[in-house]
Design an enzyme around this catalytic site. Structure first.
Site, mmCIF file in Angstrom:
data_model
loop_
_atom_site.group_PDB
_atom_site.id
_atom_site.type_symbol
_atom_site.label_atom_id
_atom_site.label_comp_id
_atom_site.label_asym_id
_atom_site.label_seq_id
_atom_site.Cartn_x
_atom_site.Cartn_y
_atom_site.Cartn_z
ATOM 1 N N ASN A 16 0.877 -1.169 0.000
ATOM 2 C CA ASN A 16 0.000 0.000 0.000
ATOM 3 C C ASN A 16 0.916 1.221 0.000
ATOM 4 O O ASN A 16 1.442 1.616 1.040
ATOM 5 C CB ASN A 16 -0.885 -0.044 1.247
ATOM 6 C CG ASN A 16 -1.853 1.117 1.313
ATOM 7 O OD1 ASN A 16 -1.816 2.021 0.482
ATOM 8 N ND2 ASN A 16 -2.716 1.095 2.314
ATOM 9 N N ARG A 97 -2.537 -2.174 -3.471
ATOM 10 C CA ARG A 97 -3.761 -1.411 -3.205
ATOM 11 C C ARG A 97 -3.685 -0.124 -4.041
ATOM 12 O O ARG A 97 -2.722 0.636 -3.929
ATOM 13 C CB ARG A 97 -3.851 -1.060 -1.728
ATOM 14 C CG ARG A 97 -5.060 -0.230 -1.434
ATOM 15 C CD ARG A 97 -5.221 0.040 0.055
ATOM 16 N NE ARG A 97 -6.513 0.665 0.272
ATOM 17 C CZ ARG A 97 -6.671 1.793 0.971
ATOM 18 N NH1 ARG A 97 -5.640 2.388 1.532
ATOM 19 N NH2 ARG A 97 -7.865 2.309 1.115
ATOM 20 N N HIS A 186 -12.969 2.627 -0.076
ATOM 21 C CA HIS A 186 -12.994 1.562 0.955
ATOM 22 C C HIS A 186 -13.742 0.335 0.438
ATOM 23 O O HIS A 186 -14.247 -0.471 1.227
ATOM 24 C CB HIS A 186 -13.699 2.004 2.258
ATOM 25 C CG HIS A 186 -12.971 3.031 3.073
ATOM 26 N ND1 HIS A 186 -13.644 3.946 3.861
ATOM 27 C CD2 HIS A 186 -11.657 3.277 3.238
ATOM 28 C CE1 HIS A 186 -12.771 4.713 4.473
ATOM 29 N NE2 HIS A 186 -11.547 4.326 4.111
ATOM 30 N N ARG A 247 -11.282 15.024 7.984
ATOM 31 C CA ARG A 247 -12.074 15.492 6.837
ATOM 32 C C ARG A 247 -13.483 15.872 7.253
ATOM 33 O O ARG A 247 -14.077 15.225 8.121
ATOM 34 C CB ARG A 247 -12.183 14.386 5.775
ATOM 35 C CG ARG A 247 -10.853 14.019 5.158
ATOM 36 C CD ARG A 247 -11.001 12.853 4.187
ATOM 37 N NE ARG A 247 -9.941 11.884 4.437
ATOM 38 C CZ ARG A 247 -9.974 10.616 4.066
ATOM 39 N NH1 ARG A 247 -11.011 10.131 3.418
ATOM 40 N NH2 ARG A 247 -8.973 9.818 4.349
ATOM 41 N N GLU A 390 -8.256 -5.658 4.885
ATOM 42 C CA GLU A 390 -8.103 -5.318 3.473
ATOM 43 C C GLU A 390 -6.923 -6.060 2.855
ATOM 44 O O GLU A 390 -6.960 -6.449 1.687
ATOM 45 C CB GLU A 390 -7.938 -3.804 3.316
ATOM 46 C CG GLU A 390 -9.245 -3.063 3.559
ATOM 47 C CD GLU A 390 -9.056 -1.592 3.866
ATOM 48 O OE1 GLU A 390 -8.591 -1.278 4.987
ATOM 49 O OE2 GLU A 390 -9.357 -0.757 3.002
#
Ligand code: ADP
Length: 402
Positions: A16, A97, A186, A247, A390
């Site tokens: 990743n 990823r 996601h 965020r 993940e």
């Protein structure tokens, strides 16, 4: 995380790559056993850092890591200390990823030069992530040329969102010209967790309506009907939807114009404000949920408001998705906050008994890390905590190409 002394034969290296970091995990796709995992951070800065967890311990090194190539080389060197070089040791594949697949990539894809180029071009849609994802793939293919490299896209699961959920009510020629639509992110986690939730309940996912709440630093919700997503809270970028660590989530776009016209802020400053200085951090000063809870315990009013705004937005999405689905069978919490925070799970679903949603306080508060049911026996809707993984989902997707 379970680590094992088993060999690396058949394992998948999951990468990743971020703008200044590389997370990695060497994992067996069938069992989920992680042979090793770790993180390289502050690439390009004078003081880089490598943390490497393996079967017999943890190592940490500090020193300059000039670029992603040096970072990946360091990862491979460390992995070689476990045995032979990875390719010789039978590593089956590398799973990458990738954040944004745009309208091009809808499923795990074998990486070739064209794929790297297209991922780099999609940087227009994900300027913080896709450039690093492309570099990570390029460098890894050069270092490990003899095994398949597979890109797994964070947007892929949501590619089939119905048009009504995927389309912004924006002037259509502009939207089409610039590929402006709701993509969702996601996706690997929402797909994995929703499948695990069905399996946990011993039910066929085709028969289920599910709401999945991925609550980590980034946070998103999805509505899944028979295994297919019908809505999700993130949009063109991962900024839309729930309140997150840093965020805003949903905000009136008029605020952006106002910040420009009245506060005199330029687009990059507004981007930074909305993505990195807002959310829980903007409201309370801290973005980590545990730190937020500590502040609340100390009586900090701003922290309390931040928590209330977070939960309010979450309830709004749950309500919308239950309605869109026409009723729900499972509500599933996952990721750092969803898996660990008793208060958020309780407050997100409080007072919904008349809708058949009843969280059992003792089950919710019971310590545990694994997959578990936290709803009461008389709850019509099953409420579950399902840890996301993940890396395992990416490893499984990549292994199919080995
Ligand atoms: P990401 O993968 O998006 O970086 P994670 O899924 O690891 O994020 O989630 C990170 C968030 O989870 C942080 O806000 C952290 O405080 C929160 N978290 C982790 N463990 C706990 C815990 N035991 N109690 C409350 N919050 C937790």
């Amino acid at each position: 995380m379970s680590t094992s002394t088993s060999s690396t034969a058949g394992a998948v290296l999951v990468l990743n790559s971020g703008s200044s970091s590389i997370k990695f995990q060497l994992i067996h796709p069938e069992t989920g056993e992680a042979v090793a995992h770790g993180l390289i951070e502050r690439i390009g800065e004078p003081e880089g850092r490598i943390i490497f967890h393996h079967t017999t311990g943890t190592e940490e090194r500090v020193g300059e890591i000039p670029d992603h190539r040096a970072g990946l080389r360091a990862v491979l060197d460390m992995l070689e200390t476990l045995g032979r070089p990875l390719q010789e040791a039978g590593v089956a594949a590398v799973g990458h990823r990738v954040v944004h697949g745009g309208t091009v990539f809808h499923e795990p894809t074998l990486v070739d030069d064209d794929v790297v180029k297209t991922v780099a071009e999609l940087s227009i849609l994900a300027p913080l992530h896709n450039p690093a994802n492309a570099i990570g793939m390029e460098v890894a293919r050069e270092e490990l040329p003899d095994i398949p490299h597979v890109a797994v896209f964070d947007t892929a699961f949501f590619y089939s969102l119905p048009p009504a959920a995927a389309t912004y009510a924006l002037e259509r020629t502009i939207a089409r010209e610039h590929d402006i639509r709701r993509y969702g992110f996601h996706g690997t986690s929402h797909e994995f967790v929703s499948q695990r939730a069905a399996a946990f309940a011993g039910r066929d996912q085709a028969d289920l309506n599910q709401v999945v709440l991925h609550l980590g630093n980034g946070a998103s919700a999805s509505a899944i009907e028979g295994g297919r997503p019908i809505d999700t809270s993130m949009g063109l970028t991962p900024l839309e939807g729930l309140v997150m660590g840093t965020r805003t989530g949903d905000i009136d776009p008029g605020v952006v114009m106002h910040l420009n016209r009245v506060a005199g802020m330029k687009v990059d400053a507004i981007d930074d404000l909305l993505n990195r200085r807002s959310g829980l951090r903007g409201l309370s000063g801290v973005n980590d949920f545990r730190a937020l809870l500590s502040l609340i315990e100390e009586g900090d009013e701003d922290a309390k408001i931040a928590y209330d705004v977070y939960v309010h937005r979450l309830r709004k999405y749950i309500g919308a998705y239950v309605f869109e689905l026409g009723g729900v069978d499972q509500i599933v919490f996952t990721a750092g906050v969803g898996e660990n925070n008793v208060d958020v799970r309780r407050d997100a679903l409080a007072g919904l008994e008349r809708l058949g949603i009843v969280v059992d306080p003792e089950r919710n508060a019971a310590p545990g890390k694994g997959e578990r049911r936290i709803s009461a026996d008389d709850s019509d809707v099953e409420v579950l905590v399902i840890p996301t993984n993940e890396e395992l989902a990416i490893a499984r997707a990549a292994a199919k190409f080995a």
